[in-house]
Structures are given as C-alpha cells and as structure tokens.
Design an enzyme around this catalytic site. Structure first.
Site, PDB file in Angstrom:
ATOM      1  N   LEU A 169       0.831  -1.202   0.000  1.00 36.87           N
ATOM      2  CA  LEU A 169       0.000   0.000   0.000  1.00 36.87           C
ATOM      3  C   LEU A 169       0.863   1.248   0.000  1.00 36.87           C
ATOM      4  O   LEU A 169       1.816   1.340   0.793  1.00 36.87           O
ATOM      5  CB  LEU A 169      -0.902   0.001   1.236  1.00 36.87           C
ATOM      6  CG  LEU A 169      -1.584   1.325   1.605  1.00 36.87           C
ATOM      7  CD1 LEU A 169      -2.551   1.756   0.510  1.00 36.87           C
ATOM      8  CD2 LEU A 169      -2.298   1.219   2.950  1.00 36.87           C
ATOM      9  N   SER A 170       0.546   2.219  -0.838  1.00 33.98           N
ATOM     10  CA  SER A 170       1.172   3.537  -0.840  1.00 33.98           C
ATOM     11  C   SER A 170       2.677   3.403  -1.010  1.00 33.98           C
ATOM     12  O   SER A 170       3.137   2.903  -2.034  1.00 33.98           O
ATOM     13  CB  SER A 170       0.788   4.285   0.438  1.00 33.98           C
ATOM     14  OG  SER A 170       1.185   5.628   0.384  1.00 33.98           O
ATOM     15  N   ALA A 171       3.475   3.828  -0.023  1.00 37.88           N
ATOM     16  CA  ALA A 171       4.918   3.645  -0.127  1.00 37.88           C
ATOM     17  C   ALA A 171       5.261   2.164  -0.240  1.00 37.88           C
ATOM     18  O   ALA A 171       6.205   1.787  -0.943  1.00 37.88           O
ATOM     19  CB  ALA A 171       5.624   4.261   1.076  1.00 37.88           C
TER      20      ALA A 171
END
Length: 498
Positions: A169-171
């Site tokens: 997720l995300s980073a």
C-alpha cells in the site's frame, strides 16, 4: 505555533507516499507495533508455529534494517505459495496483519504471508523507501532485505519458489513495484495499491513529482525503467494488479495509468482492455491479456475512494479486512488480487460471470435514446452505462435514457447481472446522437491545448471534456482528440466524426 488539526492532517497525508516528514507530523504518527532491529545482523532464529503471527529473526544480512513477521495457517503443507505484504506509511506489520484481510485467504487458500516492517529509524513516518536508489534496487538496501525474508520463509515453510507474490500500500506499493522490476526471477506476481510505477523516482527530491503529476513518459519509457532494473533478464515477467481510488489526493490517479502503461509495455501487450466489468464498491475491473489469452495486467479503479487499501468487512466469501487509518471500506482487494494471481487454485482472475450482451442498438429521439439488446441466459437484470458511468437498470432487454442534451453524442454499454448480484462483462459500446442543438463546431488538438483553451478540464493528470465530462486520457501534448461543441460550455468527444 502548532499546526491546526486540519492542516496537520493534510501535511501528514501529503507525506505518506513521499516518505518525507511533514512539519509536526512525526510526533502525531502512530508508533510501529515493535521497533525494527538495529542495522547489525540478527542472530536468533524463530521457529514458526502454524496458525500464528510472529516475528522471525536471523533472515540474512538485512542491509535495509527491516523486521520480518510471518503468518502461517494451521496445517500449511509444503510447496504452498508465499505472499509478501508491505504496509503503508505510519503503519506497521501488525496493522497490516490485522486489517488488510490477507490472513483470511491464507487460511482459506493455504499460503504463508510475510509482513516486512520498517520503522522510524529508517524513515520518520515509517515509510518504505521506494524513492531511494540505494534502498530500492536489486541487491541493496530494503529490497535485498525483503528478498532475504523470502529465502528465509521458503526455508522455514517449504514454500514454492515459483509462486511468490508481493503486494503493498502507498509507499509499500511503490516498493512492491520496485521489487517486481528488480526481482522478476523471485516474484511471480504483484499488486500495487494506491502506489507508484516502478522506479519512478531515484531520489527523495523527485518523489513529489511522481505522486502528484503526470511524468509525460511513453509506455516504452516506463517499460525501460523495469527492464533496466535487471539488465539481461529473459524470463517471464510478473502478472500485476493495480488498485486506485479516483479521489486519491496523496497518490494521484494518473499513477494507475502510468502503472498500466508500464506493465503492459513490459508484457508486450496493448493498452486497450480485453475485458471490462463492474465489481462491488463502485469498482471497475479492466483486464489486459497476453497473446495466449491469459490476463497479465489488471487495473481496478474504485470510484470516489481516497488514499488507502480497499477492504470490505464482513463474512461473505468476497469480503475481508477491517477498516482503520488508510484501510477504507469499499471492496475486498485481497480477494480479487488472490484470484487474479491464481491462489484460489485457479490459473487466473475471478470468473467474469455472465457474458456480455450482444446486439445492442441505440435509437435517438429528442432528449432521449432508446436501447435494446439480446437476452443473456441466466440474467436476472441488466445494468446500463452511459459514457462509462451507470445510468440505470432494467429487468428486460430495453431501456430509454431520458433528459439528454440536444445535438449530443452519447456512448452506451450494457452488462448482465445474475441472481446473486454479480455483474458480468460489459457489451461492446454503441453511440447515438440526439437531434437538434443548432450548428456545432469541432476542434482537434492535444489534451493540453484543449485544457488551455477552456474546452476541457484536468484533474489528477487526466483531461475531461467540458460539460460532458467525458474522459480524454492523460493531460499532455502527446494525446490528441477532436471535441465537438454542442452547446454553450458543452463539448463531447468526436474523434473521426467531424
């Protein structure tokens, strides 16, 4: 002066994918469940217990200073798949274990899960360093630490080295994309949730541009970033699932388009989906198949969802996870990702359900367009889509769309819905133009020029026709469309019609 709560929240959100520290944000960020080990090599080795979540040490030289946690279902047999799940910023391995829903499918389908964890010792917001060439390249830093965890898990659990997958997720999604590029010989597939294209940035200074702006690279240039990560690699490429919310202001939706372009180029396939269907939670699934007909790339777009991992709490077969910070109630992304990878015992994504209706026709009248189509066996009802968005439904094989603007062209598709509510594949599109509207004028130009001239708007790196809101693709000088003005401040796509 301390930041107002709203301002602090915005700054923290803007820093999530970057891996940078917003002023005042670090102190407010939740602490990881446990600190990562020091950069010295761990020496103790944990023996995994079936059905447990626990820390494992002694998994290698660990140049990225990460901690390793694992979940193994009871009675896990040898030769089972392995999934690596990377948390987002201000999260921990424990958060991802509790909220993501991956353990449900580990139990159901039979695979182990590795939950790597970074910490504030590496990054003040506990972000994986997807933007740092010293951490996210083959053989170095955090990327190498994750692969050492894979090797350790294979040793502990007898995992199948040919069925290792990574999601984040995300980073964590940005790092997952980097890992797929760096180690295509290790990972058979991946999923990038609200994340970034592989090797979009090599420095922290370049990270903000990646998450916020169209990088204006061709698909081949995006693909070259993957191919350059492991020069000379000639084996099969991982199959990739991409998840993106349309209302994400932290990692803008243009990133999903760039990811689609990157991985379809790497796979050597086109950028037109081979199938499209609607899923729960306002989700549209687009599959891109290779020459053998096997879906190699999947793009899941969730209407109205912000920045986070899509979960859907509940006991249903296609439900999973718990809501929390950056775990958003929309759809169980883990369920569809696991089936796309074939972890359910199949060879690919979920059954698309009922086939597409055929024989769709559209007849225009003043202010309305009447649609008819052929019945689909097993259909309980039908959904009707205008210009990509659902506008109504029918239990029979006819529908009339009303309240339409004069002299305007509309595009329609129809999908069958079975008795359980599952939406099948959408039909081929048909178009029709309502009469009237007076003299119209056409303009052919780049999307950038259309926006500059006020004939279109842009949001999240994409261009939309003014008035009709029809999607025109990337907002740049390389994409050209014809727009027809059908009324004051109202334009429709008219490629090849003027």
């Amino acid at each position: 002066m301390p930041l107002r709560p709203a301002a602090a929240a915005l700054l923290t959100a803007a820093a999530l994918a970057l891996g940078t520290t917003a002023p005042g944000a670090a102190a407010a960020a939740p602490a990881p469940a446990s600190a990562a080990p020091s950069r010295t090599t761990a020496t103790a080795t944990a023996t995994a217990t079936s059905g447990s979540f626990q820390q494992v040490t002694g998994f290698g030289t660990n140049p990225g200073n990460l901690a390793m946690y694992t979940y193994t279902p009871a009675g896990l047999p040898g030769g089972a798949p392995l999934v690596v799940a990377l948390h987002g910023c201000v999260q921990s391995a424990t958060d991802y274990y509790r909220n993501s829903g991956w353990t449900k499918f580990a139990d159901q389908y039979g695979f182990a899960v590795v939950f790597p964890q970074t910490s504030s010792a590496n990054n003040s917001l506990s972000c994986f360093s997807w933007f740092d060439a010293k951490e996210a390249a083959r053989g170095v830093g955090e990327a190498e630490s994750v692969v050492e965890m894979v090797t350790k898990a294979e040793s502990l659990y007898g995992s199948d080295a040919h069925r290792v997958f990574v999601t984040g997720l995300s980073a964590g999604g940005g790092m997952a994309a980097d890992l797929l590029a760096d180690y295509p010989d290790v990972f058979a597939g991946g999923a990038i949730d609200s994340g970034l294209p592989a090797h979009c940035a090599a420095t922290q200074a370049a990270a903000s541009g990646c998450q916020n702006s169209d990088q204006r690279l061709t698909p081949a240039q995006w693909g070259d970033k993957v191919r350059a990560a492991y020069p000379g690699y000639t084996g099969p490429w991982p199959r990739v699932a991409i998840w993106q919310g349309t209302a994400d202001t932290v990692v803008r939706p243009v990133n999903s388009t760039e990811l689609r372009d990157q991985w379809t180029d790497v796979q050597g396939i086109g950028r037109q989906p081979t199938s499209t269907r609607s899923l729960p939670g306002g989700t549209t699934e687009e599959l891109y198949a290779d020459a053998s007909g096997r879906p190699a790339v999947a793009l899941f777009t969730i209407s109205g969802m912000g920045h986070g991992l899509a979960v859907d709490p509940g006991s249903g077969a296609d439900q999973c996870g718990s809501t929390g910070a950056y775990f958003l109630d929309a759809i169980c992304s883990g369920y569809h990702t696991a089936r796309f990878w074939g972890l359910d015992g199949g060879s690919g994504p979920a059954d698309p359900g009922l086939p597409a209706p055929t024989g769709l026709t559209a007849t225009a009248a003043s202010g309305s367009i009447a649609l008819t189509w052929q019945a689909v066996s097993g259909a309980a009802s039908y959904q009707v889509f205008r210009d990509g968005g659902q506008v109504g439904g029918a239990t029979g094989t006819a529908f009339t769309d009303t309240g339409l603007a004069a002299g305007t062209t509309y595009s329609y598709t129809v999908a069958a819905v079975d008795g359980s509510g599952a939406v099948g594949t959408r039909s081929a599109a048909v178009t029709a133009t309502t009469p009237g509207g007076g003299t119209s004028q056409c303009y052919t130009a780049s999307n950038f020029a259309h926006v500059q001239a006020g004939r279109a708007t842009q949001s999240g790196g994409l261009a939309y026709a003014l008035g009709s809101g029809q999607s025109m693709g990337l907002w740049n000088t390389f994409v050209t469309h014809t727009l027809k003005q059908t009324g004051p401040g109202y334009y429709v796509l008219a490629d090849g019609q003027c």
